[in-house]
Design an enzyme around this catalytic site. Structure first.
Site, mmCIF file in Angstrom:
data_model
loop_
_atom_site.group_PDB
_atom_site.id
_atom_site.type_symbol
_atom_site.label_atom_id
_atom_site.label_comp_id
_atom_site.label_asym_id
_atom_site.label_seq_id
_atom_site.Cartn_x
_atom_site.Cartn_y
_atom_site.Cartn_z
ATOM 1 N N ASN A 46 37.504 44.818 40.142
ATOM 2 C CA ASN A 46 38.724 45.515 40.797
ATOM 3 C C ASN A 46 39.229 44.865 42.123
ATOM 4 O OD1 ASN A 46 38.084 47.104 38.603
ATOM 5 N ND2 ASN A 46 36.835 48.654 39.599
ATOM 6 N N VAL A 47 40.192 45.277 42.316
ATOM 7 C CA VAL A 47 40.980 44.794 43.519
ATOM 8 C C VAL A 47 41.268 45.791 44.557
ATOM 9 C CG1 VAL A 47 41.941 42.740 42.370
ATOM 10 C CG2 VAL A 47 43.403 44.847 42.201
ATOM 11 N N HIS A 97 38.175 39.203 41.415
ATOM 12 C CA HIS A 97 39.712 38.973 41.105
ATOM 13 C C HIS A 97 40.430 39.258 42.465
ATOM 14 C CE1 HIS A 97 39.051 39.798 36.663
ATOM 15 N NE2 HIS A 97 38.590 38.590 36.823
ATOM 16 N N CYS A 99 50.231 33.323 51.680
ATOM 17 C CA CYS A 99 51.629 32.770 51.525
ATOM 18 C C CYS A 99 51.620 32.069 50.269
ATOM 19 C CB CYS A 99 51.674 31.713 52.688
ATOM 20 S SG CYS A 99 53.387 30.757 52.443
ATOM 21 N N CYS A 134 56.169 35.352 54.618
ATOM 22 C CA CYS A 134 55.455 34.594 55.548
ATOM 23 C C CYS A 134 56.224 34.178 56.857
ATOM 24 C CB CYS A 134 54.807 33.611 55.058
ATOM 25 S SG CYS A 134 54.039 32.345 56.029
ATOM 26 N N CYS A 176 56.530 30.323 57.469
ATOM 27 C CA CYS A 176 57.369 29.207 56.579
ATOM 28 C C CYS A 176 58.743 30.025 55.994
ATOM 29 C CB CYS A 176 56.586 28.592 55.698
ATOM 30 S SG CYS A 176 56.059 29.646 54.317
ATOM 31 N N GLY A 233 32.688 50.090 32.974
ATOM 32 C CA GLY A 233 34.134 50.507 32.925
ATOM 33 C C GLY A 233 35.092 49.243 32.772
ATOM 34 N N THR A 234 34.395 48.369 31.989
ATOM 35 C CA THR A 234 35.374 47.144 31.864
ATOM 36 C C THR A 234 35.462 47.030 30.317
ATOM 37 O OG1 THR A 234 35.493 44.725 32.152
ATOM 38 C CG2 THR A 234 33.323 45.705 32.187
ATOM 39 N N ALA A 264 31.961 56.820 33.668
ATOM 40 C CA ALA A 264 30.950 56.177 34.888
ATOM 41 C C ALA A 264 30.498 57.270 35.753
ATOM 42 C CB ALA A 264 31.637 54.950 35.349
HETATM 43 C C1 BJW Z 1 35.974 54.213 31.514
HETATM 44 C C2 BJW Z 1 36.385 55.090 32.223
HETATM 45 C C3 BJW Z 1 35.596 55.993 32.822
HETATM 46 C C4 BJW Z 1 38.177 54.206 31.347
HETATM 47 N N1 BJW Z 1 34.394 55.506 32.673
HETATM 48 N N2 BJW Z 1 34.783 53.666 31.557
HETATM 49 C C5 BJW Z 1 38.172 32.271 27.306
HETATM 50 C C6 BJW Z 1 38.656 32.768 25.986
HETATM 51 C C7 BJW Z 1 40.019 33.456 26.199
HETATM 52 C C8 BJW Z 1 40.713 33.406 27.320
HETATM 53 C C9 BJW Z 1 40.358 32.633 28.447
HETATM 54 C C10 BJW Z 1 39.108 32.186 28.559
HETATM 55 N N3 BJW Z 1 38.747 31.805 29.819
HETATM 56 C C11 BJW Z 1 39.969 31.977 30.435
HETATM 57 C C12 BJW Z 1 41.003 32.573 29.819
HETATM 58 C C13 BJW Z 1 42.258 33.081 29.894
HETATM 59 C C14 BJW Z 1 42.651 34.396 30.691
HETATM 60 C C15 BJW Z 1 41.657 35.636 29.745
HETATM 61 O O1 BJW Z 1 40.757 35.945 30.000
HETATM 62 N N4 BJW Z 1 42.531 36.032 28.976
HETATM 63 C C16 BJW Z 1 42.207 37.005 27.888
HETATM 64 C C17 BJW Z 1 42.986 38.357 28.252
HETATM 65 C C18 BJW Z 1 42.127 36.556 26.703
HETATM 66 N N5 BJW Z 1 41.489 34.302 32.060
HETATM 67 C C19 BJW Z 1 41.993 33.898 33.156
HETATM 68 O O2 BJW Z 1 43.049 33.541 33.269
HETATM 69 C C20 BJW Z 1 41.286 33.856 34.428
HETATM 70 N N6 BJW Z 1 41.382 32.578 34.922
HETATM 71 C C21 BJW Z 1 40.558 31.315 34.638
HETATM 72 O O3 BJW Z 1 39.658 31.667 33.576
HETATM 73 O O4 BJW Z 1 40.859 30.089 35.161
HETATM 74 C C22 BJW Z 1 40.356 29.051 34.467
HETATM 75 C C23 BJW Z 1 41.292 28.940 33.362
HETATM 76 C C24 BJW Z 1 42.700 28.924 33.596
HETATM 77 C C25 BJW Z 1 43.490 28.613 32.663
HETATM 78 C C26 BJW Z 1 43.093 28.485 31.308
HETATM 79 C C27 BJW Z 1 41.730 28.569 31.119
HETATM 80 C C28 BJW Z 1 40.807 28.772 32.128
HETATM 81 C C29 BJW Z 1 41.861 34.709 35.477
HETATM 82 C C30 BJW Z 1 41.770 36.173 34.866
HETATM 83 C C31 BJW Z 1 42.401 36.991 36.130
HETATM 84 C C32 BJW Z 1 42.426 38.519 35.767
HETATM 85 N N7 BJW Z 1 43.306 39.066 36.717
HETATM 86 C C33 BJW Z 1 43.719 40.689 36.587
HETATM 87 C C34 BJW Z 1 44.627 40.927 37.530
HETATM 88 C C35 BJW Z 1 43.999 41.234 38.711
HETATM 89 C C36 BJW Z 1 44.980 41.563 39.967
HETATM 90 C C37 BJW Z 1 45.340 43.056 39.389
HETATM 91 O O5 BJW Z 1 44.677 43.851 39.427
HETATM 92 O O6 BJW Z 1 46.748 42.977 39.479
HETATM 93 O O7 BJW Z 1 42.268 41.434 36.560
HETATM 94 S S1 BJW Z 1 44.138 40.969 34.939
HETATM 95 C C38 BJW Z 1 43.236 42.323 34.779
HETATM 96 O O8 BJW Z 1 42.046 42.340 33.793
HETATM 97 C C39 BJW Z 1 42.426 42.802 36.063
HETATM 98 C C40 BJW Z 1 41.279 43.215 35.701
HETATM 99 O O9 BJW Z 1 40.341 43.196 36.627
HETATM 100 C C41 BJW Z 1 40.974 42.550 34.379
HETATM 101 C C42 BJW Z 1 39.779 43.212 33.468
HETATM 102 O O10 BJW Z 1 40.316 44.534 33.270
HETATM 103 P P1 BJW Z 1 39.273 45.716 33.329
HETATM 104 O O11 BJW Z 1 38.675 45.912 34.673
HETATM 105 O O12 BJW Z 1 38.234 45.511 31.911
HETATM 106 O O13 BJW Z 1 40.217 46.919 32.907
HETATM 107 P P2 BJW Z 1 40.760 47.427 31.534
HETATM 108 O O14 BJW Z 1 41.765 48.483 31.791
HETATM 109 O O15 BJW Z 1 40.882 46.296 30.434
HETATM 110 O O16 BJW Z 1 39.431 48.051 30.978
HETATM 111 C C43 BJW Z 1 39.184 49.547 31.373
HETATM 112 C C44 BJW Z 1 37.789 49.923 30.579
HETATM 113 O O17 BJW Z 1 37.420 51.082 31.357
HETATM 114 C C45 BJW Z 1 38.169 50.519 29.206
HETATM 115 O O18 BJW Z 1 37.339 49.857 28.376
HETATM 116 C C46 BJW Z 1 38.063 52.029 29.298
HETATM 117 O O19 BJW Z 1 37.721 52.498 28.149
HETATM 118 C C47 BJW Z 1 37.156 51.997 30.658
HETATM 119 N N8 BJW Z 1 37.154 53.383 30.829
HETATM 120 N N9 BJW Z 1 37.847 55.176 31.940
HETATM 121 C C48 BJW Z 1 33.975 54.398 32.297
HETATM 122 N N10 BJW Z 1 36.127 57.241 33.507
#
Ligand code: BJW
Length: 248
Positions: free
Chosen positions: A102-103, A119, A127, A144, A147, A184-185, A228
């Site tokens: 989370n951010v 993240h 910048c 920025c 620049c 919660g992910t 959670a």
């Molecule tokens: C509850 C609830 C309650 C609801 N109680 N539960 C390997 C395989 C395939 C792809 C890749 C791989 N390695 C890398 C990749 C590419 C990519 C990726 O993962 N893609 C997939 C989508 C397939 N990853 C990347 O690009 C990462 N970089 C990287 O690996 O660099 C090296 C590389 C580069 C290029 C190629 C290969 C390697 C970077 C990932 C950055 C993610 N950034 C974000 C945005 C952050 C900024 C922002 O917030 O705006 O991060 S995306 C978004 O997803 C955000 C989140 O942190 C992240 C995860 O989401 P999260 O937290 O799980 O949220 P939700 O909404 O998905 O789920 C919520 C859950 O809670 C649900 O299950 C609900 O049911 C539950 N819930 N209420 C408990 N009360």
């Protein structure tokens, strides 16, 4: 909530615990999860399509405004019982690391200190155009001042590398832990989605707390389907706050 006796023993005896959190833990603070449909002004956009470098390059103002709106939502929100329960574990468990995707900054506001932000953080900036070292920023305009280029939030977008120190701390703690919580992910974004697997391979107990099933659910040692903010306080109370009540 009745916890299995074996789980109670494992948690009581655990020396090293890692908890990975995602957007679901902040849902009960009123923040939309990442994969929920957005509401209001932003309902026609998918977050997955906004959180990329390409989207920012195409339309920096749109992305800046989206983060400004999310910053405002995060600042208006309060940490919920789930955040507070994890802050409590840190003060009771022998060794605990909170790894968050989370951010929103809510874990810090709940009092957690040992946090790895995988993240980034939407309350920090950098910048975009020249990665200027100075932090002389015009936040109202998203510029920025060094620049004149575009500012971006200091978060990790798809296709970008995670901060290396954060990833190393998360990996190191995961490889040594006795218990790994996934809370919660959706467990679909890598490399965070791989951490539980690494923990399990090293013999840790993997516990999931999520409102809905995820790819981890059938593979977790224990899976709690629910909110959670309801499950964590009960679990923390039973294991770390009033352990004497436990007979097992
Ligand atoms: C509850 C609830 C309650 C609801 N109680 N539960 C390997 C395989 C395939 C792809 C890749 C791989 N390695 C890398 C990749 C590419 C990519 C990726 O993962 N893609 C997939 C989508 C397939 N990853 C990347 O690009 C990462 N970089 C990287 O690996 O660099 C090296 C590389 C580069 C290029 C190629 C290969 C390697 C970077 C990932 C950055 C993610 N950034 C974000 C945005 C952050 C900024 C922002 O917030 O705006 O991060 S995306 C978004 O997803 C955000 C989140 O942190 C992240 C995860 O989401 P999260 O937290 O799980 O949220 P939700 O909404 O998905 O789920 C919520 C859950 O809670 C649900 O299950 C609900 O049911 C539950 N819930 N209420 C408990 N009360």
């Amino acid at each position: 909530m009745d916890l299995p006796a074996k789980l109670i023993r494992s948690l009581r005896n655990a020396r090293r615990i890692v908890a990975l959190t995602g957007a679901g833990i902040s849902a009960e603070s009123g923040l939309a999860t990442f994969r929920d449909a957005q509401t209001g002004l932003w309902s026609k956009f998918k977050p997955e399509e906004l959180a990329t470098v390409e989207a920012f390059e195409r339309n920096p103002k749109l992305i800046w405004d989206w983060y400004a709106w999310r910053r405002e939502q995060a600042l208006k929100a309060e940490p919920n019982p789930g955040h507070l329960a994890l802050a409590k574990v840190e003060t009771r468990a022998p060794e605990f690391l909170l790894v968050t995707q989370n951010v929103d900054g809510l874990h810090s506001r709940a009092g957690s200190k040992r946090i790895v932000e995988l993240h980034g953080n939407l309350h920090r900036f950098r910048c975009f155009d020249h990665d200027c070292a100075s932090s002389n920023f015009d936040l109202a305009q998203g510029r920025c001042r060094s620049c004149g280029g575009n500012l971006r939030p200091d978060v990790v977008w798809f296709g970008e590398m995670l901060p290396i120190d954060a990833l190393e701390r998360a990996n190191a703690a995961t490889e040594k832990c006795d218990v790994f919580f996934s809370i919660g992910t959706s467990s679909v974004v890598y490399p965070a989605a791989d951490l539980w697997r690494r923990a399990k391979e090293r013999g840790a107990i993997v516990i999931e707390i999520n409102k809905d099933p995820t790819p981890l659910t059938p593979l977790a040692d224990y899976s709690f389907l629910g909110k959670a903010g309801e499950i964590l306080p009960q679990l923390v109370q039973q294991i770390w706050i009033s352990p004497n009540r436990l007979s097992n």
